[in-house]
Structures are given as C-alpha cells and as structure tokens.
Design a protein around this motif. Structure first.
Motif, PDB file in Angstrom:
ATOM      1  N   ILE A  15      45.436  39.028  48.572  1.00 12.39           N
ATOM      2  CA  ILE A  15      44.117  38.522  48.221  1.00 12.39           C
ATOM      3  C   ILE A  15      44.334  37.425  47.190  1.00 12.39           C
ATOM      4  N   ALA A  16      43.759  36.269  47.419  1.00  9.30           N
ATOM      5  CA  ALA A  16      43.925  35.139  46.504  1.00  9.30           C
ATOM      6  C   ALA A  16      42.824  35.140  45.460  1.00  9.30           C
ATOM      7  N   ILE A  17      43.214  34.965  44.202  1.00 10.57           N
ATOM      8  CA  ILE A  17      42.273  34.753  43.109  1.00 10.57           C
ATOM      9  C   ILE A  17      42.397  33.292  42.706  1.00 10.57           C
ATOM     10  N   VAL A  18      41.325  32.534  42.885  1.00  7.67           N
ATOM     11  CA  VAL A  18      41.344  31.110  42.573  1.00  7.67           C
ATOM     12  C   VAL A  18      40.800  30.930  41.155  1.00  7.67           C
ATOM     13  N   GLY A  19      41.704  30.714  40.201  1.00  3.00           N
ATOM     14  CA  GLY A  19      41.321  30.550  38.805  1.00  3.00           C
ATOM     15  C   GLY A  19      41.893  31.648  37.944  1.00  3.00           C
ATOM     16  N   HIS A  35      46.723  49.168  43.280  1.00  2.00           N
ATOM     17  CA  HIS A  35      47.857  48.846  44.159  1.00  2.00           C
ATOM     18  C   HIS A  35      47.487  47.826  45.236  1.00  2.00           C
ATOM     19  N   VAL A  36      46.609  46.887  44.878  1.00  4.49           N
ATOM     20  CA  VAL A  36      46.226  45.826  45.807  1.00  4.49           C
ATOM     21  C   VAL A  36      47.103  44.608  45.539  1.00  4.49           C
ATOM     22  N   ASN A  37      47.651  44.029  46.586  1.00  2.12           N
ATOM     23  CA  ASN A  37      48.500  42.845  46.477  1.00  2.12           C
ATOM     24  C   ASN A  37      47.624  41.610  46.235  1.00  2.12           C
ATOM     25  N   VAL A  38      47.808  40.956  45.099  1.00  3.58           N
ATOM     26  CA  VAL A  38      47.007  39.778  44.756  1.00  3.58           C
ATOM     27  C   VAL A  38      47.919  38.652  44.286  1.00  3.58           C
ATOM     28  N   HIS A  39      47.385  37.429  44.377  1.00  6.70           N
ATOM     29  CA  HIS A  39      48.091  36.284  43.820  1.00  6.70           C
ATOM     30  C   HIS A  39      47.060  35.322  43.248  1.00  6.70           C
ATOM     31  N   ILE A  40      47.385  34.771  42.062  1.00 10.86           N
ATOM     32  CA  ILE A  40      46.479  33.876  41.345  1.00 10.86           C
ATOM     33  C   ILE A  40      46.938  32.437  41.548  1.00 10.86           C
ATOM     34  N   TYR A  41      45.992  31.559  41.818  1.00 10.20           N
ATOM     35  CA  TYR A  41      46.253  30.119  41.903  1.00 10.20           C
ATOM     36  C   TYR A  41      45.461  29.450  40.784  1.00 10.20           C
ATOM     37  N   GLU A  42      46.187  28.847  39.848  1.00  9.18           N
ATOM     38  CA  GLU A  42      45.575  28.285  38.643  1.00  9.18           C
ATOM     39  C   GLU A  42      45.828  26.782  38.576  1.00  9.18           C
ATOM     40  N   ALA A  43      44.763  26.026  38.281  1.00 13.42           N
ATOM     41  CA  ALA A  43      44.869  24.567  38.250  1.00 13.42           C
ATOM     42  C   ALA A  43      45.708  24.061  37.084  1.00 13.42           C
ATOM     43  N   ALA A  44      45.692  24.749  35.964  1.00 16.18           N
ATOM     44  CA  ALA A  44      46.447  24.318  34.786  1.00 16.18           C
ATOM     45  C   ALA A  44      47.936  24.635  34.959  1.00 16.18           C
ATOM     46  N   ASN A 356      37.045  47.931  42.212  1.00 14.49           N
ATOM     47  CA  ASN A 356      36.855  49.269  42.758  1.00 14.49           C
ATOM     48  C   ASN A 356      36.282  49.240  44.174  1.00 14.49           C
ATOM     49  N   LEU A 357      35.393  48.292  44.439  1.00 12.34           N
ATOM     50  CA  LEU A 357      34.820  48.209  45.783  1.00 12.34           C
ATOM     51  C   LEU A 357      35.853  47.750  46.807  1.00 12.34           C
ATOM     52  N   ILE A 358      36.682  46.794  46.427  1.00 11.74           N
ATOM     53  CA  ILE A 358      37.747  46.352  47.332  1.00 11.74           C
ATOM     54  C   ILE A 358      38.678  47.519  47.644  1.00 11.74           C
TER      55      ILE A 358
END
Length: 437
Positions: A15-19, A35-44, A356-358
């Motif tokens: 799941i991508a987190i933008v920001g 235990h959800v696989n996430v990755h953050i994409y940050e502009a800075a 929690n909902l995810i």
C-alpha cells in the motif's frame, strides 16, 4: 476469514502512502502494527516538518496511544504542558489583547476566562498528559521515524498522477519521470494535495479564508522578563478587534511560540492574489496590523517575528475521501485553519481509524470497502472541524455578529466546540465504521 486473521497484501506490492508528514507517518505506524506492507513516497529529500509547535488536546493524544502505545510514550518525552498546577485542566487562558471598546471596559492583558475541561478532567491524566500539551513538530517527527524500518520510504518523489491497470494494480507516476506499483494508495500530501485532485475533482480546492499569520519563537527568558513567568509558561490566547495572538511554551519551556493572526476586513469572496502562500513581510507591517494592541506583547512579537506571513486556507467540501483504491488522510482531505488547535489531531484520529479498517478487511482486493467505511464516519466529523475552526477564528477576532466581544457568549461557544472535539469516543467510532464493512 476468522477474527484475528492478518491482512493479506498483494503478493509483491505494498500500500503506497503519498506524503511523509505527521499524518502519513502515523498511518504507516498503525498499518505496520497490523503487519500491513506499506511504502512511503515523500517529495522532500528526507523526512522534515515545516513549522514549530503543534498543539494536541485529549482526543489527539489518545489517538496516538490507540495507534501504537510506543507513539504516545515518545510524545510524552517531549510534550510541554501548562506549568501552573492550577492550569492542569486548562487548555488556554483567554485574555483581552486590546482595551475593551466600551466605557469602563477591561484593559489589554486582563483575563476573559479559562477554557477548562469541565467534562472529564481526569481523562488526560489517565494517559499521562494534561488537557493541553504542545510539542515541537520536529521532535514528534523524530519519534515517529524511530518506530519505522529504515527502508520504508523513497525520497525526492513528487507525486503527479496514477494509472490503474486492468488487473487492479496502481501505477504511481512522479514528476521526475519514474513510476512505482502499489495495490492501493493513500494521499497524505497536504493542503495542496495532487491526490485530492484525482479523488475529489473540481470543487474541493483549498480556499483562502481572509487571514494570515505572523510567527515568532521567543526565548522564554525574554518573555518572562517582559510579561512574567505565568504568561511565558502557560498557554494564552489574546483576543482583539480583527486580530488575535496565541502564545504557548514548547521545548520544555525553553521557548514561547507566538502566532499572531490578522483578519482582513470582511469581503466576499476573499482572494489571495500571491502565487505563493507564504510571502515576505516586515515587522513594521505587523505593527500596523496590530495597532492598539497590548504594548509589551506586541513588541515581543514585533522584535522576534520571522520576515514572512502565512496565508491561511481551508478545505470545505462534501466530496468522498476515496475513489476506488485511492483514499485521503489529514490535511489532504480536510485542512482546517489553526484556530481550534485540532488539525493535527484530526490526522491522528484518521490514522487510527483507517489503519484498523484496512486491517479488518483482510485483503487488498477488498480495500475499497475499508475506504468507504472510513469516509462515512470521518468526513462528517472532520468537515465540522473545518467549519468550527473557521468560526473560531472569527470569534477570537470579535467578528461573529451574534457574539461580538460578549465574553460570556464566547466562553459558552468555545466550551461547546471543545467538548465535542476532545471527548469523541474513537473506539466506538471504529466499531460503527466496522459495521459498514
């Protein structure tokens, strides 16, 4: 799938987190806890925060602990509270910033009222904080980053657009020409959100509210020398005719954060004509806008304010906070003016509910149902905060016609707003959302 089953991501895609601001990091912490696989994409080029102090009420600090108890522990390490023991349950002391405009009225600096938690004064104490707590944004960011794995983020990635493939995979596109794949994406990209443009379309834009702020971070010793210890080490809000100034201690009482907000004369609609929302300003310009104000306070801000002013915008709309496998969190969905000190807290509440909902839907294929339930419970509350914050700014400036500078009416109205903000039952809200899955 039985209760307690873990969320099943796409076999290879996160799941991508933008920001990567406070809201995005809080969501990442909450998702990782499940235990959800996430990755953050940050502009800075690195995690960073603009601004100094951020204020949390009880609802906000409780949300931190509900996301992850370690996050609340980290917050408590750096939080600064009202020093006065009698102000344990006080959120803010409201004072006259100017002389009252009637014969025999109050003088600048005089007390109007204390805004106290009269409904559950032990709530904050039960989790190791007080009714009002403040933290430097950089310190909170550091505590959040410490809870994340080092490879969770990719930096210098400014989000531009998204393409959904036939198999449901999302392809995120960035301004540098690169792309990334994800099974779902959540926009935490702030008030100028590109993700909001995609999800909400026209009509959900940030709107200038006719106000701008001057900011100063003043050494506490200087404030104590001019105003006294009580004023430097406890939160104060000075109301005036067309403007207000808020002051509160941060960094373990080493500094007093001061924010002076000026409201333009009421015209409809307000229009911000500059291309940038932060523009140069001089101390003389500040002094002109705060003519007639409490002299010692005015001089402290004038002598220490940054040579800038920040235009204030909010996002009021009725559009859903999701579209398919895309969703929004925090300021990207519902940016509010700072007049109730509730904006950052709403992002923490969002993060608790959404993580929690995810987790509850158990798979990326069903994530739209989580986004739909999240929108159903969060949009009404957060949009009320946007509207209440706008009205609170007018109230602080004595610009609400039905209240003007009537202290009793203003106190009653602020108490109504804060009781509603502080004492939301977040676990109950989550259960109501789960029933919609």
């Amino acid at each position: 799938m039985p209760n307690g089953a873990t969320f099943q991501n796409h076999p290879t895609l996160p799941i991508a987190i933008v920001g990567g601001g406070l809201g995005g990091l809080a969501l990442a912490i909450g998702l990782l806890k499940h235990h959800v696989n996430v990755h953050i994409y940050e502009a800075a080029p690195a995690f960073s925060q603009i601004g100094a102090g951020v204020t949390f009420g009880y609802n906000s600090t409780r949300a931190l602990g509900l996301i992850d108890e370690r996050l609340l522990e980290g917050y408590r390490k750096h939080a600064t509270f009202n020093e006065d023991p009698e102000g344990y349950n006080t959120f803010m002391s409201f004072r006259w910033g100017m002389d009252e405009q009637r014969e025999g009225g109050k003088m600048a600096g005089d007390m109007m009222f204390n805004l106290d938690d009269k409904w559950d004064s032990e709530a904050a104490r039960s989790i190791g904080v007080r009714t009002r707590s403040c933290i430097h944004r950089a310190r909170l960011l550091e505590e959040m980053v410490a809870l994340l794995p080092p490879d969770i983020a990719t930096f210098s990635k400014s989000f531009e657009s998204v393409l959904e493939h036939a198999d449901g995979t999302l392809e995120l596109r960035f301004t540098d020409g690169t792309t990334a794949l994800a099974c779902a994406a959540i926009g935490c990209d702030g008030v100028r959100s590109k993700m909001r443009d995609i999800i909400c379309g026209p009509g959900a834009d940030a709107t200038y509210v006719g106000e701008y702020a001057y900011r100063a971070m003043v050494p506490a010793a200087e404030v104590e020398g001019v105003l006294g210890r009580e004023y430097a080490r406890n939160g104060q809000l000075y109301c005036g005719y067309g403007s207000y100034i808020v002051t509160y201690p941060v960094e373990d009482y080493a500094f007093t954060n001061m924010v002076a907000v000026h409201h333009e004369p009421i015209t409809s609609p307000y229009s911000w004509k500059e291309s940038d929302w932060t523009v140069p300003a001089t101390s003389d310009e500040f002094a002109k806008h705060f003519e007639g104000w409490h002299g010692p306070l005015k001089e402290l801000v004038k002598n220490n304010c940054q040579p800038l002013k920040w235009a204030l915008f909010n996002i009021r709309h009725s559009r859903p906070y999701y579209k398919g496998k895309l969703s929004l969190l925090g300021d990207s969905a519902h940016a509010a003016t700072p007049h109730l000190g509730a904006g950052a807290g709403m992002a923490m509440e969002d993060a608790y509910l959404l993580a929690n909902l995810i987790s509850a839907v158990h798979s990326a294929d069903a994530i739209e149902s989580a986004f739909r339930a999240y929108d159903a419970v969060r949009r009404p509350r957060t949009q009320k905060v946007v509207e209440y914050s706008r009205l609170a700014g007018l109230a602080c400036d004595f610009m609400l016609p039905e209240y003007d500078d009537n202290v009793e009416k203003l106190r009653d109205r602020f108490e109504e707003w804060y009781q509603w903000i502080w004492h939301e039952d977040l676990p109950e809200e989550l259960e109501a959302a789960k029933k919609l899955l």
